[in-house]
Design a protein around this motif. Structure first.
Motif, PDB file in Angstrom:
ATOM      1  N   CYS A 108       0.860  -1.176   0.000  1.00  0.00           N
ATOM      2  CA  CYS A 108       0.000   0.000   0.000  1.00  0.00           C
ATOM      3  C   CYS A 108       0.901   1.232   0.000  1.00  0.00           C
ATOM      4  CB  CYS A 108      -0.905   0.005   1.238  1.00  0.00           C
ATOM      5  SG  CYS A 108      -1.877   1.520   1.435  1.00  0.00           S
ATOM      6  N   PRO A 109       0.836   2.084  -1.018  1.00  0.00           N
ATOM      7  CA  PRO A 109       1.758   3.220  -1.125  1.00  0.00           C
ATOM      8  C   PRO A 109       1.479   4.365  -0.156  1.00  0.00           C
ATOM      9  CG  PRO A 109       0.222   3.236  -2.959  1.00  0.00           C
ATOM     10  CD  PRO A 109      -0.028   1.960  -2.210  1.00  0.00           C
ATOM     11  N   GLU A 110       0.389   4.269   0.618  1.00  0.00           N
ATOM     12  CA  GLU A 110       0.113   5.316   1.600  1.00  0.00           C
ATOM     13  C   GLU A 110       1.090   5.213   2.773  1.00  0.00           C
ATOM     14  OE1 GLU A 110      -4.073   5.888   2.704  1.00  0.00           O
ATOM     15  OE2 GLU A 110      -4.554   4.382   1.167  1.00  0.00           O
ATOM     16  N   ARG A 111       1.328   6.347   3.426  1.00  0.00           N
ATOM     17  CA  ARG A 111       2.167   6.350   4.626  1.00  0.00           C
ATOM     18  C   ARG A 111       1.252   6.135   5.828  1.00  0.00           C
ATOM     19  NH1 ARG A 111       5.305  10.995   1.747  1.00  0.00           N
ATOM     20  NH2 ARG A 111       7.078   9.805   0.934  1.00  0.00           N
ATOM     21  N   LEU A 112       1.299   4.931   6.368  1.00  0.00           N
ATOM     22  CA  LEU A 112       0.347   4.525   7.398  1.00  0.00           C
ATOM     23  C   LEU A 112       0.953   4.448   8.793  1.00  0.00           C
ATOM     24  CD1 LEU A 112      -1.523   1.680   5.452  1.00  0.00           C
ATOM     25  CD2 LEU A 112      -2.184   4.088   5.709  1.00  0.00           C
ATOM     26  N   SER A 113       2.232   4.755   8.924  1.00  0.00           N
ATOM     27  CA  SER A 113       2.858   4.733  10.247  1.00  0.00           C
ATOM     28  C   SER A 113       3.961   5.775  10.309  1.00  0.00           C
ATOM     29  CB  SER A 113       3.407   3.339  10.567  1.00  0.00           C
ATOM     30  OG  SER A 113       4.434   2.992   9.665  1.00  0.00           O
ATOM     31  N   LYS A 114       4.498   5.952  11.508  1.00  0.00           N
ATOM     32  CA  LYS A 114       5.520   6.979  11.730  1.00  0.00           C
ATOM     33  C   LYS A 114       6.704   6.361  12.467  1.00  0.00           C
ATOM     34  CE  LYS A 114       2.008  10.642  12.084  1.00  0.00           C
ATOM     35  NZ  LYS A 114       0.806   9.773  12.008  1.00  0.00           N
ATOM     36  N   TYR A 115       7.860   6.448  11.824  1.00  0.00           N
ATOM     37  CA  TYR A 115       9.111   5.900  12.378  1.00  0.00           C
ATOM     38  C   TYR A 115       9.896   7.033  13.018  1.00  0.00           C
ATOM     39  CZ  TYR A 115      13.650   3.541  12.532  1.00  0.00           C
ATOM     40  OH  TYR A 115      14.840   3.007  12.941  1.00  0.00           O
ATOM     41  N   ARG A 116      10.213   6.862  14.279  1.00  0.00           N
ATOM     42  CA  ARG A 116      10.843   7.950  15.033  1.00  0.00           C
ATOM     43  C   ARG A 116      12.373   7.866  14.978  1.00  0.00           C
ATOM     44  NH1 ARG A 116       8.340  10.879  19.071  1.00  0.00           N
ATOM     45  NH2 ARG A 116       6.825   9.197  19.385  1.00  0.00           N
ATOM     46  N   MET A 117      12.993   8.989  14.617  1.00  0.00           N
ATOM     47  CA  MET A 117      14.453   9.118  14.653  1.00  0.00           C
ATOM     48  C   MET A 117      14.819   9.990  15.848  1.00  0.00           C
ATOM     49  SD  MET A 117      15.551   7.321  12.126  1.00  0.00           S
ATOM     50  CE  MET A 117      17.252   7.859  11.889  1.00  0.00           C
ATOM     51  N   HIS A 118      15.640   9.454  16.734  1.00  0.00           N
ATOM     52  CA  HIS A 118      16.034  10.180  17.940  1.00  0.00           C
ATOM     53  C   HIS A 118      17.334   9.579  18.456  1.00  0.00           C
ATOM     54  CE1 HIS A 118      14.651   6.883  20.658  1.00  0.00           C
ATOM     55  NE2 HIS A 118      13.858   6.643  19.638  1.00  0.00           N
ATOM     56  N   PRO A 119      18.024  10.233  19.379  1.00  0.00           N
ATOM     57  CA  PRO A 119      19.350   9.760  19.817  1.00  0.00           C
ATOM     58  C   PRO A 119      19.373   8.348  20.379  1.00  0.00           C
ATOM     59  CG  PRO A 119      19.009  12.035  20.504  1.00  0.00           C
ATOM     60  CD  PRO A 119      17.700  11.562  19.943  1.00  0.00           C
ATOM     61  N   LEU A 120      18.265   7.859  20.941  1.00  0.00           N
ATOM     62  CA  LEU A 120      18.249   6.527  21.539  1.00  0.00           C
ATOM     63  C   LEU A 120      17.892   5.430  20.533  1.00  0.00           C
ATOM     64  CD1 LEU A 120      16.507   7.217  24.979  1.00  0.00           C
ATOM     65  CD2 LEU A 120      18.954   6.966  24.500  1.00  0.00           C
ATOM     66  N   ALA A 121      17.565   5.811  19.302  1.00  0.00           N
ATOM     67  CA  ALA A 121      17.198   4.815  18.292  1.00  0.00           C
ATOM     68  C   ALA A 121      18.416   3.975  17.922  1.00  0.00           C
ATOM     69  CB  ALA A 121      16.640   5.506  17.054  1.00  0.00           C
TER      70      ALA A 121
END
Length: 329
Positions: free
Chosen positions: A214-227
Protein backbone atom coordinates in the motif's frame (compact mmCIF):
# COMPACT_ATOMS: atom_id res chain seq x y z
CA UNK A 1 -13.74 -2.34 -0.98
CA UNK A 2 -15.41 -5.77 -1.46
CA UNK A 3 -17.40 -7.19 1.43
CA UNK A 4 -14.72 -9.85 2.07
CA UNK A 5 -12.20 -7.05 2.51
CA UNK A 6 -14.21 -5.43 5.30
CA UNK A 7 -14.07 -8.33 7.73
CA UNK A 8 -12.51 -7.82 11.15
CA UNK A 9 -12.78 -11.46 12.21
CA UNK A 10 -9.03 -12.18 12.13
CA UNK A 11 -7.19 -11.46 15.36
CA UNK A 12 -4.02 -9.40 14.97
CA UNK A 13 -1.33 -9.72 17.64
CA UNK A 14 0.50 -6.41 18.05
CA UNK A 15 3.99 -6.99 19.46
CA UNK A 16 5.54 -3.99 21.23
CA UNK A 17 9.15 -4.75 22.20
CA UNK A 18 10.69 -2.42 24.74
CA UNK A 19 14.03 -1.87 26.39
CA UNK A 20 14.64 1.33 28.36
CA UNK A 21 12.64 3.73 26.15
CA UNK A 22 9.52 4.13 28.24
CA UNK A 23 9.19 7.86 27.43
CA UNK A 24 7.65 6.97 24.06
CA UNK A 25 5.83 3.77 25.05
CA UNK A 26 2.54 5.44 25.97
CA UNK A 27 2.22 7.03 22.52
CA UNK A 28 2.95 3.72 20.82
CA UNK A 29 0.31 1.84 22.81
CA UNK A 30 -2.23 4.63 22.30
CA UNK A 31 -1.76 4.39 18.54
CA UNK A 32 -2.45 0.66 18.68
CA UNK A 33 -5.55 1.08 20.84
CA UNK A 34 -6.84 3.80 18.48
CA UNK A 35 -6.93 1.48 15.48
CA UNK A 36 -10.16 1.43 13.52
CA UNK A 37 -9.52 -2.30 13.15
CA UNK A 38 -10.58 -3.45 16.62
CA UNK A 39 -9.87 -7.19 16.76
CA UNK A 40 -6.40 -6.96 18.27
CA UNK A 41 -4.34 -8.06 21.23
CA UNK A 42 -1.32 -6.07 22.33
CA UNK A 43 1.68 -7.82 23.86
CA UNK A 44 4.18 -5.44 25.41
CA UNK A 45 7.34 -7.47 25.81
CA UNK A 46 10.04 -6.01 28.05
CA UNK A 47 13.56 -7.33 27.61
CA UNK A 48 14.51 -7.14 31.31
CA UNK A 49 14.83 -3.34 31.29
CA UNK A 50 16.35 -1.66 34.35
CA UNK A 51 13.42 0.76 33.90
CA UNK A 52 10.48 -1.61 34.31
CA UNK A 53 7.60 -0.20 32.17
CA UNK A 54 4.88 -2.35 33.75
CA UNK A 55 3.18 0.58 35.50
CA UNK A 56 2.82 2.43 32.18
CA UNK A 57 1.25 -0.59 30.55
CA UNK A 58 -1.15 -1.26 33.41
CA UNK A 59 -2.27 2.38 33.47
CA UNK A 60 -4.33 1.71 30.31
CA UNK A 61 -6.57 -0.86 32.06
CA UNK A 62 -7.47 -2.38 28.70
CA UNK A 63 -8.08 -6.17 28.61
CA UNK A 64 -6.55 -6.37 25.12
CA UNK A 65 -3.11 -5.51 26.54
CA UNK A 66 -0.79 -8.11 28.06
CA UNK A 67 2.56 -7.37 29.65
CA UNK A 68 5.42 -9.85 29.72
CA UNK A 69 8.95 -9.43 31.01
CA UNK A 70 11.94 -11.62 30.23
CA UNK A 71 13.81 -13.00 33.24
CA UNK A 72 17.05 -12.03 31.48
CA UNK A 73 17.98 -9.87 28.52
CA UNK A 74 17.47 -11.84 25.29
CA UNK A 75 18.23 -9.19 22.70
CA UNK A 76 15.66 -7.63 20.41
CA UNK A 77 15.26 -10.59 18.02
CA UNK A 78 14.60 -13.21 20.69
CA UNK A 79 12.49 -10.78 22.70
CA UNK A 80 10.10 -10.38 19.77
CA UNK A 81 10.15 -14.05 18.77
CA UNK A 82 9.44 -15.16 22.34
CA UNK A 83 6.44 -12.85 22.52
CA UNK A 84 5.12 -14.12 19.18
CA UNK A 85 5.13 -17.71 20.46
CA UNK A 86 2.62 -16.56 23.09
CA UNK A 87 0.49 -14.63 20.59
CA UNK A 88 -3.00 -15.87 19.71
CA UNK A 89 -3.46 -13.88 16.52
CA UNK A 90 -3.61 -15.08 12.94
CA UNK A 91 -1.38 -12.15 12.01
CA UNK A 92 1.58 -10.44 13.67
CA UNK A 93 2.37 -6.74 13.51
CA UNK A 94 5.40 -5.27 15.23
CA UNK A 95 5.15 -1.78 16.70
CA UNK A 96 8.41 -0.38 18.05
CA UNK A 97 8.14 1.21 21.49
CA UNK A 98 9.04 4.60 19.98
CA UNK A 99 6.92 4.50 16.80
CA UNK A 100 3.30 5.40 16.02
CA UNK A 101 0.64 3.90 13.77
CA UNK A 102 -1.99 5.88 11.90
CA UNK A 103 -5.44 4.87 13.12
CA UNK A 104 -6.20 3.11 9.81
CA UNK A 105 -2.91 1.17 9.63
CA UNK A 106 -4.41 -2.27 10.27
CA UNK A 107 -7.67 -1.49 8.48
CA UNK A 108 -5.73 -0.79 5.27
CA UNK A 109 -3.50 -3.89 5.39
CA UNK A 110 -5.21 -6.79 7.15
CA UNK A 111 -8.15 -7.21 4.71
CA UNK A 112 -5.73 -7.94 1.86
CA UNK A 113 -4.25 -10.83 3.84
CA UNK A 114 -7.73 -12.13 4.64
CA UNK A 115 -8.82 -11.90 1.00
CA UNK A 116 -5.71 -13.55 -0.45
CA UNK A 117 -4.27 -16.66 1.28
CA UNK A 118 -1.28 -16.51 -1.10
CA UNK A 119 0.00 -13.39 0.67
CA UNK A 120 2.50 -13.78 3.49
CA UNK A 121 2.58 -10.09 4.41
CA UNK A 122 1.18 -6.66 3.65
CA UNK A 123 3.16 -3.44 4.07
CA UNK A 124 3.03 0.29 3.49
CA UNK A 125 5.23 3.34 3.31
CA UNK A 126 5.79 5.44 6.43
CA UNK A 127 6.69 8.90 7.72
CA UNK A 128 9.84 9.91 9.60
CA UNK A 129 9.21 11.79 12.83
CA UNK A 130 11.55 13.41 15.33
CA UNK A 131 11.78 13.11 19.10
CA UNK A 132 8.83 15.51 19.46
CA UNK A 133 6.63 13.49 17.07
CA UNK A 134 6.82 16.14 14.33
CA UNK A 135 6.92 14.81 10.77
CA UNK A 136 10.20 15.50 8.97
CA UNK A 137 9.00 15.94 5.40
CA UNK A 138 12.49 16.00 3.88
CA UNK A 139 13.66 12.91 5.73
CA UNK A 140 10.40 11.14 4.86
CA UNK A 141 10.88 11.74 1.14
CA UNK A 142 14.53 10.71 1.33
CA UNK A 143 13.58 7.52 3.14
CA UNK A 144 11.01 6.56 0.50
CA UNK A 145 13.57 7.20 -2.25
CA UNK A 146 16.38 5.35 -0.43
CA UNK A 147 14.33 2.15 -0.17
CA UNK A 148 12.75 2.72 -3.62
CA UNK A 149 9.20 2.82 -2.31
CA UNK A 150 8.66 6.11 -4.17
CA UNK A 151 8.43 4.17 -7.46
CA UNK A 152 6.74 1.07 -6.06
CA UNK A 153 3.20 0.72 -7.35
CA UNK A 154 0.33 -0.58 -5.25
CA UNK A 155 -0.33 -4.26 -5.63
CA UNK A 156 0.90 -7.79 -5.05
CA UNK A 157 4.53 -8.77 -5.61
CA UNK A 158 5.29 -12.46 -5.94
CA UNK A 159 8.09 -13.28 -5.56
CA UNK A 160 9.30 -10.22 -3.69
CA UNK A 161 12.94 -11.14 -3.00
CA UNK A 162 14.31 -8.19 -4.96
CA UNK A 163 12.16 -5.50 -3.33
CA UNK A 164 12.49 -7.19 0.07
CA UNK A 165 16.20 -8.02 0.25
CA UNK A 166 17.91 -5.88 -2.40
CA UNK A 167 15.84 -2.69 -2.21
CA UNK A 168 14.93 -3.45 1.43
CA UNK A 169 11.61 -1.77 0.76
CA UNK A 170 9.62 -3.83 3.29
CA UNK A 171 9.69 -2.04 6.68
CA UNK A 172 8.88 -5.15 8.73
CA UNK A 173 9.57 -3.38 12.04
CA UNK A 174 7.29 -0.41 11.54
CA UNK A 175 4.80 -0.84 8.69
CA UNK A 176 3.98 -4.48 7.98
CA UNK A 177 1.54 -7.21 8.98
CA UNK A 178 2.68 -10.82 8.56
CA UNK A 179 0.96 -14.18 8.60
CA UNK A 180 2.04 -15.77 11.88
CA UNK A 181 2.13 -19.42 10.82
CA UNK A 182 4.39 -18.69 7.85
CA UNK A 183 7.43 -18.21 10.12
CA UNK A 184 9.22 -20.61 12.48
CA UNK A 185 9.39 -18.18 15.40
CA UNK A 186 10.78 -20.72 17.85
CA UNK A 187 13.98 -20.98 15.83
CA UNK A 188 14.38 -17.29 15.06
CA UNK A 189 18.16 -16.70 15.37
CA UNK A 190 19.36 -14.27 18.01
CA UNK A 191 22.42 -13.40 15.87
CA UNK A 192 20.31 -11.17 13.61
CA UNK A 193 20.16 -8.61 16.43
CA UNK A 194 19.06 -5.14 15.25
CA UNK A 195 18.50 -6.51 11.73
CA UNK A 196 15.76 -8.89 12.87
CA UNK A 197 13.32 -7.11 10.56
CA UNK A 198 15.47 -7.74 7.48
CA UNK A 199 15.81 -11.39 8.46
CA UNK A 200 12.06 -11.63 8.97
CA UNK A 201 11.57 -10.29 5.45
CA UNK A 202 14.02 -12.94 4.24
CA UNK A 203 12.03 -15.74 5.91
CA UNK A 204 8.84 -14.34 4.41
CA UNK A 205 10.43 -14.23 0.95
CA UNK A 206 11.51 -17.87 1.25
CA UNK A 207 7.90 -19.02 1.60
CA UNK A 208 7.30 -18.24 -2.07
CA UNK A 209 4.14 -16.36 -1.14
CA UNK A 210 3.44 -12.78 -2.15
CA UNK A 211 3.51 -9.37 -0.50
CA UNK A 212 0.90 -6.64 -0.90
CA UNK A 213 2.11 -3.02 -0.94
CA UNK A 214 0.00 0.00 0.00
CA UNK A 215 1.76 3.22 -1.13
CA UNK A 216 0.11 5.32 1.60
CA UNK A 217 2.17 6.35 4.63
CA UNK A 218 0.35 4.53 7.40
CA UNK A 219 2.86 4.73 10.25
CA UNK A 220 5.52 6.98 11.73
CA UNK A 221 9.11 5.90 12.38
CA UNK A 222 10.84 7.95 15.03
CA UNK A 223 14.45 9.12 14.65
CA UNK A 224 16.03 10.18 17.94
CA UNK A 225 19.35 9.76 19.82
CA UNK A 226 18.25 6.53 21.54
CA UNK A 227 17.20 4.82 18.29
CA UNK A 228 19.30 1.75 17.45
CA UNK A 229 19.64 2.82 13.81
CA UNK A 230 21.10 6.14 14.94
CA UNK A 231 23.54 4.39 17.29
CA UNK A 232 24.76 1.99 14.59
CA UNK A 233 25.39 4.88 12.21
CA UNK A 234 27.22 6.92 14.84
CA UNK A 235 30.77 6.62 16.11
CA UNK A 236 29.62 4.49 19.05
CA UNK A 237 32.00 1.51 18.76
CA UNK A 238 29.82 -1.04 20.57
CA UNK A 239 26.74 -0.18 18.50
CA UNK A 240 28.80 -0.36 15.30
CA UNK A 241 30.26 -3.73 16.30
CA UNK A 242 26.81 -5.05 17.22
CA UNK A 243 25.29 -3.91 13.94
CA UNK A 244 28.17 -5.20 11.82
CA UNK A 245 28.08 -8.66 13.38
CA UNK A 246 24.35 -8.88 12.77
CA UNK A 247 24.80 -7.75 9.17
CA UNK A 248 27.54 -10.33 8.58
CA UNK A 249 25.30 -13.08 9.91
CA UNK A 250 22.32 -12.04 7.78
CA UNK A 251 24.19 -11.69 4.52
CA UNK A 252 26.12 -14.92 5.06
CA UNK A 253 22.76 -16.70 5.38
CA UNK A 254 21.46 -15.02 2.24
CA UNK A 255 24.62 -15.91 0.31
CA UNK A 256 24.27 -19.60 1.16
CA UNK A 257 20.60 -19.82 0.21
CA UNK A 258 20.22 -21.74 -3.05
CA UNK A 259 16.95 -19.94 -3.76
CA UNK A 260 18.79 -16.61 -3.88
CA UNK A 261 21.84 -17.42 -5.99
CA UNK A 262 20.91 -14.80 -8.59
CA UNK A 263 21.63 -12.17 -5.93
CA UNK A 264 24.81 -13.80 -4.59
CA UNK A 265 27.12 -11.04 -5.85
CA UNK A 266 25.09 -8.33 -4.15
CA UNK A 267 24.94 -10.23 -0.85
CA UNK A 268 28.68 -10.90 -0.97
CA UNK A 269 29.42 -7.19 -1.47
CA UNK A 270 27.22 -6.32 1.52
CA UNK A 271 28.89 -9.08 3.55
CA UNK A 272 32.34 -7.68 2.81
CA UNK A 273 31.17 -4.13 3.54
CA UNK A 274 29.97 -5.34 6.94
CA UNK A 275 33.39 -6.88 7.63
CA UNK A 276 34.97 -3.47 7.04
CA UNK A 277 32.36 -1.86 9.30
CA UNK A 278 33.16 -4.39 12.01
CA UNK A 279 36.87 -3.63 11.60
CA UNK A 280 36.16 0.09 12.00
CA UNK A 281 34.12 -0.59 15.12
CA UNK A 282 36.96 -2.66 16.57
CA UNK A 283 39.43 0.11 15.77
CA UNK A 284 37.29 2.64 17.61
CA UNK A 285 37.16 0.21 20.53
CA UNK A 286 40.99 0.12 20.40
CA UNK A 287 41.10 -3.55 19.40
CA UNK A 288 43.50 -3.03 16.50
CA UNK A 289 44.81 -6.60 16.17
CA UNK A 290 41.31 -8.03 15.79
CA UNK A 291 40.42 -5.27 13.36
CA UNK A 292 43.53 -5.82 11.26
CA UNK A 293 42.76 -9.50 10.69
CA UNK A 294 39.22 -8.73 9.52
CA UNK A 295 40.29 -5.85 7.31
CA UNK A 296 43.06 -7.86 5.66
CA UNK A 297 40.52 -10.54 4.83
CA UNK A 298 38.00 -8.02 3.49
CA UNK A 299 40.64 -6.21 1.42
CA UNK A 300 41.91 -9.45 -0.15
CA UNK A 301 38.40 -10.62 -1.07
CA UNK A 302 37.31 -7.62 -3.14
CA UNK A 303 38.41 -5.16 -5.77
CA UNK A 304 40.19 -2.04 -4.57
CA UNK A 305 38.09 -0.42 -1.86
CA UNK A 306 39.28 2.90 -0.41
CA UNK A 307 37.18 2.59 2.75
CA UNK A 308 38.70 -0.80 3.59
CA UNK A 309 42.21 0.39 2.71
CA UNK A 310 42.02 3.46 4.96
CA UNK A 311 40.72 1.37 7.85
CA UNK A 312 43.50 -1.18 7.28
CA UNK A 313 46.15 1.56 7.37
CA UNK A 314 44.65 2.85 10.62
CA UNK A 315 45.04 -0.61 12.15
CA UNK A 316 48.82 -0.12 11.89
CA UNK A 317 48.67 3.45 13.21
CA UNK A 318 49.63 4.23 16.85
CA UNK A 319 46.58 4.56 19.11
CA UNK A 320 47.17 8.20 20.16
CA UNK A 321 47.21 9.28 16.51
CA UNK A 322 44.13 7.21 15.66
CA UNK A 323 42.19 8.92 18.45
CA UNK A 324 42.91 12.32 16.91
CA UNK A 325 42.00 11.37 13.39
CA UNK A 326 38.48 12.03 12.17
CA UNK A 327 37.78 10.03 9.08
CA UNK A 328 34.38 9.33 7.56
CA UNK A 329 34.85 5.57 7.27
Amino acid sequence: MPKAMNSQDSLVSVIVPIYNRSQYLKQAIESALSQTYKNIEIIVTDDCSPENPQAIVESFSDPRIRFRRNAKNLGVARNIASAVTEARGKYIASLNDDDIWNENFLEKLVPHLDANPNLVLAFSDHYIIDADSSIDEVATEECSKLWKRNHLEEGVYQPFCEIGLIHQAVPSAVAAVIRKDAIDWKNFPSQVGPFWDLYLTYLACRTGSGAYYCPERLSKYRMHPLAETMAIGSQNPQAKIRGAKASIFCFSQFMEDEQLQQFHGYFRAKWLHAHTTLGIGLLRAERALEARSLLLHAFSQQKFNLRTLVALVLSFTPKPLVRRLFLAI
